[in-house]
Scaffold this active site. Structure first.
Site, PDB file in Angstrom:
ATOM      1  N   VAL A  25      22.314  53.528  59.819  1.00 50.64           N
ATOM      2  CA  VAL A  25      20.870  53.469  59.599  1.00 50.64           C
ATOM      3  C   VAL A  25      20.562  54.461  58.477  1.00 50.64           C
ATOM      4  O   VAL A  25      20.786  55.662  58.648  1.00 50.64           O
ATOM      5  CB  VAL A  25      20.109  53.872  60.882  1.00 50.64           C
ATOM      6  CG1 VAL A  25      18.604  53.890  60.626  1.00 50.64           C
ATOM      7  CG2 VAL A  25      20.433  52.920  62.036  1.00 50.64           C
ATOM      8  N   VAL A  62      20.473  54.255  66.081  1.00 53.72           N
ATOM      9  CA  VAL A  62      21.635  54.955  65.510  1.00 53.72           C
ATOM     10  C   VAL A  62      22.743  55.119  66.555  1.00 53.72           C
ATOM     11  O   VAL A  62      23.927  55.088  66.225  1.00 53.72           O
ATOM     12  CB  VAL A  62      21.270  56.313  64.889  1.00 53.72           C
ATOM     13  CG1 VAL A  62      22.267  56.660  63.803  1.00 53.72           C
ATOM     14  CG2 VAL A  62      19.869  56.289  64.311  1.00 53.72           C
ATOM     15  N   LEU A 432      25.531  53.904  79.424  1.00 60.53           N
ATOM     16  CA  LEU A 432      24.812  52.630  79.502  1.00 60.53           C
ATOM     17  C   LEU A 432      24.339  52.234  78.108  1.00 60.53           C
ATOM     18  O   LEU A 432      23.959  53.083  77.305  1.00 60.53           O
ATOM     19  CB  LEU A 432      23.621  52.747  80.444  1.00 60.53           C
ATOM     20  CG  LEU A 432      23.978  52.738  81.930  1.00 60.53           C
ATOM     21  CD1 LEU A 432      22.774  53.146  82.760  1.00 60.53           C
ATOM     22  CD2 LEU A 432      24.502  51.383  82.366  1.00 60.53           C
ATOM     23  N   LEU A 487      19.733  48.927  89.459  1.00 65.01           N
ATOM     24  CA  LEU A 487      20.778  49.832  88.996  1.00 65.01           C
ATOM     25  C   LEU A 487      21.838  49.808  90.103  1.00 65.01           C
ATOM     26  O   LEU A 487      21.945  50.723  90.917  1.00 65.01           O
ATOM     27  CB  LEU A 487      20.231  51.259  88.821  1.00 65.01           C
ATOM     28  CG  LEU A 487      19.465  51.609  87.547  1.00 65.01           C
ATOM     29  CD1 LEU A 487      18.250  50.699  87.364  1.00 65.01           C
ATOM     30  CD2 LEU A 487      18.997  53.052  87.570  1.00 65.01           C
ATOM     31  N   ILE A 490      24.213  52.602  91.276  1.00 60.49           N
ATOM     32  CA  ILE A 490      23.519  53.784  91.788  1.00 60.49           C
ATOM     33  C   ILE A 490      22.836  53.449  93.123  1.00 60.49           C
ATOM     34  O   ILE A 490      22.785  54.276  94.028  1.00 60.49           O
ATOM     35  CB  ILE A 490      22.513  54.317  90.740  1.00 60.49           C
ATOM     36  CG1 ILE A 490      23.206  54.455  89.374  1.00 60.49           C
ATOM     37  CG2 ILE A 490      21.895  55.638  91.186  1.00 60.49           C
ATOM     38  CD1 ILE A 490      24.489  55.285  89.372  1.00 60.49           C
TER      39      ILE A 490
HETATM   40  C1  LIG Z   1      23.143  56.900  79.874  1.00 64.64           C
HETATM   41  C2  LIG Z   1      23.461  56.718  81.315  1.00 64.64           C
HETATM   42  N1  LIG Z   1      22.565  57.049  82.249  1.00 64.64           N
HETATM   43  C3  LIG Z   1      22.849  56.864  83.563  1.00 64.64           C
HETATM   44  C4  LIG Z   1      24.072  56.386  83.957  1.00 64.64           C
HETATM   45  C5  LIG Z   1      24.382  56.221  85.444  1.00 64.64           C
HETATM   46  N2  LIG Z   1      24.579  54.817  85.797  1.00 64.64           N
HETATM   47  C6  LIG Z   1      25.799  54.287  85.936  1.00 64.64           C
HETATM   48  S1  LIG Z   1      25.765  52.671  86.359  1.00 64.64           S
HETATM   49  C7  LIG Z   1      24.077  52.668  86.404  1.00 64.64           C
HETATM   50  C8  LIG Z   1      23.333  51.422  86.779  1.00 64.64           C
HETATM   51  C9  LIG Z   1      23.822  50.235  86.069  1.00 64.64           C
HETATM   52  O1  LIG Z   1      23.021  49.132  86.352  1.00 64.64           O
HETATM   53  P1  LIG Z   1      23.378  47.739  85.744  1.00 64.64           P
HETATM   54  O2  LIG Z   1      23.742  47.881  84.310  1.00 64.64           O
HETATM   55  O3  LIG Z   1      22.291  46.788  86.067  1.00 64.64           O
HETATM   56  O4  LIG Z   1      24.733  47.363  86.487  1.00 64.64           O
HETATM   57  P2  LIG Z   1      24.974  46.992  88.045  1.00 64.64           P
HETATM   58  O5  LIG Z   1      25.566  48.235  88.660  1.00 64.64           O
HETATM   59  O6  LIG Z   1      23.666  46.614  88.633  1.00 64.64           O
HETATM   60  O7  LIG Z   1      25.957  45.870  87.987  1.00 64.64           O
HETATM   61  C10 LIG Z   1      23.558  53.920  86.077  1.00 64.64           C
HETATM   62  C11 LIG Z   1      22.137  54.259  86.005  1.00 64.64           C
HETATM   63  C12 LIG Z   1      24.992  56.081  82.942  1.00 64.64           C
HETATM   64  N3  LIG Z   1      26.211  55.630  83.193  1.00 64.64           N
HETATM   65  N4  LIG Z   1      24.672  56.223  81.631  1.00 64.64           N
HETATM   66 MG   LIG Z   2      22.042  45.601  87.739  1.00 67.21          MG
END
Ligand SMILES: Cc1ncc(C[n+]2csc(CCOP(=O)(O)OP(=O)(O)O)c2C)c(N)n1
Ligand SMILES: [Mg+2]
Length: 610
Positions: A25, A62, A432, A487, A490
């Site tokens: 960027v 970025v 994430l 999530l 979690i």
């Molecule tokens: C930047 C960041 N913040 C928080 C987390 C903690 N975390 C791990 S998995 C998750 C939820 C993921 O949800 P989703 O992508 O919908 O996947 P699912 O478990 O529902 O299959 C979170 C908040 C992380 N890994 N990275």
């Molecule tokens: Mg999910």
């Protein structure tokens, strides 16, 4: 020698080091660098001397650029992804990519613009001390304060990124340094040779002697095997000695899932029941290019109880970091495996190697007996069903990209990987949002590859805007989006607190009542970004949707998202120790319950008949 701007020298060095793509960027403080990139590309377009362009992919965030660079590096041996941003927030946005890269031993080069040198201490606009901020997440982080050093700093950066344990470097360029004229002779420039420690013959003989003395040994193959491009040698060594292999999550693909010696993955989450059972039954573990990650081992006590360890790693301070092995060797995985193959062949010819037939048969038997069920036919769809359908639809060339979450964990439990660099995952950091940009980086690195990304709904929403990069630059791939409107990982972890708090993604979308409370209308967003999307609600429709996605991708050359509406709450197998993983669903009792499991694969059964 010729006179040029420091940024022109930087671009010339990038080209000599093999760089063909950048992700970034622009901004005022990095515009000189962009002007050098444009000038070089204009020259390349006009010349017939074979000079190559450096294509630039404009990210929408970025951080996205930094993960694209990671995907680019992870796709092919020798690749180095480059991400570029301006001063201030661009650098801080890329810290997560640098963290993810260093955590997984992935070289990426991060280039940032900076305020002029004489303003650095004046709290100038967007002047942040990125050199210090990035120090903990890079092998080297440097603000270049002398223009003549610019090409030399780049030269050293490439040497460092490629040497020993690979990892990222950040180069911060004050704008006056970028614009300064320097003398530099690019014609005679040569990249520095990378340094890789190599095991000695005596060390490898000792390690092999210990391995040969054991009764029930396993090889643990880590990401270092893939980084060293040594998967063939690993397989050869396993075949000569007849020892089963446990790839780590970062080493997955170093031995094909349908290889008779692939014993499964071990760990608390991304693991197989048979992998953990074989680990617990073993008396000796020979780790190569791995780092005993805690989600692989669980507690060290249980992991190491009653078994001996040899640990070979390129980084001396990895040996003994998590636990003290019985013997350690500092070596690049490829160099170590070359000697291991050589000596094992010799010992085999001399009849010194132990026969492992019955131990291998035990490991293979566990592969047929300890499976999880995938054949769920209900709607809303259960996640296990999705992975079985993906196994059916995507062949052995599929390259999966994923980040974190129940989606990634279940993906690792149920999907199959057949080649190195075909499971591309940010194993340690798990930020994430990583999946979309990383997948785009892989597409740039290898436009022919069958890229299949896998995200939960939250991972997908984190950096969804990067899909526009795929639409703009025509980077087609399939993105499986499993939507539980949670999530999920979690939510599952909160069971221990008896709560369900701050993990809901569900709301009534006033523009999309047909979503029945699942919240974000992913189809509308994806289409708004210039990509294609299909939504699936019935298990029987998954297979057709995957075929249709392939057709849409071929027709439009853009990312195609297949959103699968899941049941909201499905707990995925995991635990806090490898000997006590919680199973939440029915286990497979026969082939009908796990129709795509490798152990029931005809080809596999034929290979392992005797
Ligand atoms: C930047 C960041 N913040 C928080 C987390 C903690 N975390 C791990 S998995 C998750 C939820 C993921 O949800 P989703 O992508 O919908 O996947 P699912 O478990 O529902 O299959 C979170 C908040 C992380 N890994 N990275
Ligand atoms: Mg999910």
């Amino acid at each position: 020698m010729s006179k040029m701007r420091a940024v022109d020298a930087a671009i010339a060095v990038l080209k000599k080091e093999g760089i063909k793509a950048t992700f970034g960027v622009p901004g005022a403080a990095i515009n000189p660098f962009y002007s050098a990139m444009k000038k070089s590309n204009d020259d390349a377009d006009q010349s017939n001397d074979g000079s190559e362009r450096i294509d630039h992919y404009l990210a929408r965030h970025v951080e996205g650029a930094s993960h694209m660079a990671e995907g680019y590096t992870r796709a092919n041996p020798g690749n180095i992804g480059v991400c570029v941003g301006t001063s201030g927030p661009a650098g801080t946005d890329m810290i997560t990519g640098l963290y993810s890269a260093i955590a997984d031993s992935i070289p990426i080069l991060c280039i940032t613009g900076q305020a002029p040198r004489n303003k650095l201490h004046k709290e100038d606009f967007q002047a942040v001390d990125i050199e210090t901020i990035a120090e903990g997440v890079t092998k080297w982080s440097v603000t270049v304060r002398e223009p003549a050093l610019v090409p030399r700093v780049f030269q050293k950066a490439f040497h460092l990124m490629r040497s020993s344990r690979p990892g990222p470097v950040l180069i911060d360029l004050p704008i006056d340094v970028q614009l300064a004229e320097i003398e530099f002779d690019i014609d005679s420039y040569e990249p520095m040779p990378a340094f890789k420690p190599k095991a000695s013959r005596a060390q490898i003989e000792k390690a092999l002697t210990m391995l040969n003395e054991s009764e029930r040994p396993l090889l643990v193959a880590g990401g270092g095997v893939i980084n060293a491009n040594a998967s063939d040698k690993l397989q050869e060594f396993a075949e000569i000695t007849g020892i089963p292999v446990i790839p780590t999550l970062m080493g997955w693909g170093s031995i094909p899932d349908d290889h008779p010696l692939m014993a499964g993955m071990v760990g608390l989450q991304t693991s197989h029941r048979y992998g953990n059972a074989s680990m617990l039954a073993s008396d000796f573990v020979f780790g190569i290019g791995n780092r005993w990650a805690n989600r692989h081992t669980g507690s060290v006590d249980i992991y190491t109880k009653d078994r001996k360890f040899v640990h070979i790693d390129i980084e001396p301070t990895q040996i003994g970091r998590v636990f003290e092995p019985d013997y350690g060797v500092v070596s690049d995985a490829s160099a170590a495996l070359e000697l291991l193959v050589d000596i094992a062949k010799d010992w085999k010819n001399k009849g010194i190697l132990k026969d492992r037939t019955s131990w291998v048969a035990d490991c293979q038997a566990r592969k047929t007996q300890l499976l999880r069920k995938t054949s769920f036919e209900e709607a809303p769809i259960k996640p296990q069903k999705v992975y079985a359908e993906m196994n059916q639809a995507f062949g052995k060339d599929a390259c999966y990209i994923s980040t974190i979450g129940l989606s990634q964990i279940a993906g690792a439990q149920f999907l199959h990987v057949y080649k190195p660099r075909h499971w591309i995952n940010c194993g340690q950091a798990g930020p994430l949002g990583w999946t979309v940009p990383a997948a785009l980086g892989v597409c740039v690195a290898d436009p022919e590859r069958q890229v299949v990304a896998l995200s939960g709904d939250y991972d997908f929403q984190f950096m969804i805007e990067e899909l526009a990069v795929g639409a703009q630059f025509k980077l087609p791939y399939i993105h499986i989006l499993v939507n539980n409107s949670y999530l999920g990982l979690i939510r599952q972890a909160q069971r221990g607190f008896d709560m369900d708090y701050g993990v809901q993604l569900a709301f009534d979308n006033i523009n999309a009542p047909e979503l029945e409370g699942y919240g974000v209308d992913h189809i509308a967003v994806v289409e708004g970004l210039g990509c294609k999307a299909i939504r699936v609600r019935e298990p029987g429709d998954i297979a057709n949707a995957l075929v249709e996605a392939q057709a849409l991708m071929e027709q439009h050359h853009v990312p195609v998202v297949v959103e699968i509406i899941l049941e909201r709450v499905t707990n995925i197998s995991m635990g806090t120790e490898i000997d006590s993983i919680n199973e939440f669903e029915d286990l497979a009792e026969s082939i009908a319950d796990a129709p795509t499991a490798i152990a029931f694969d005809k080809h596999y059964l034929e290979q392992t008949k005797d």
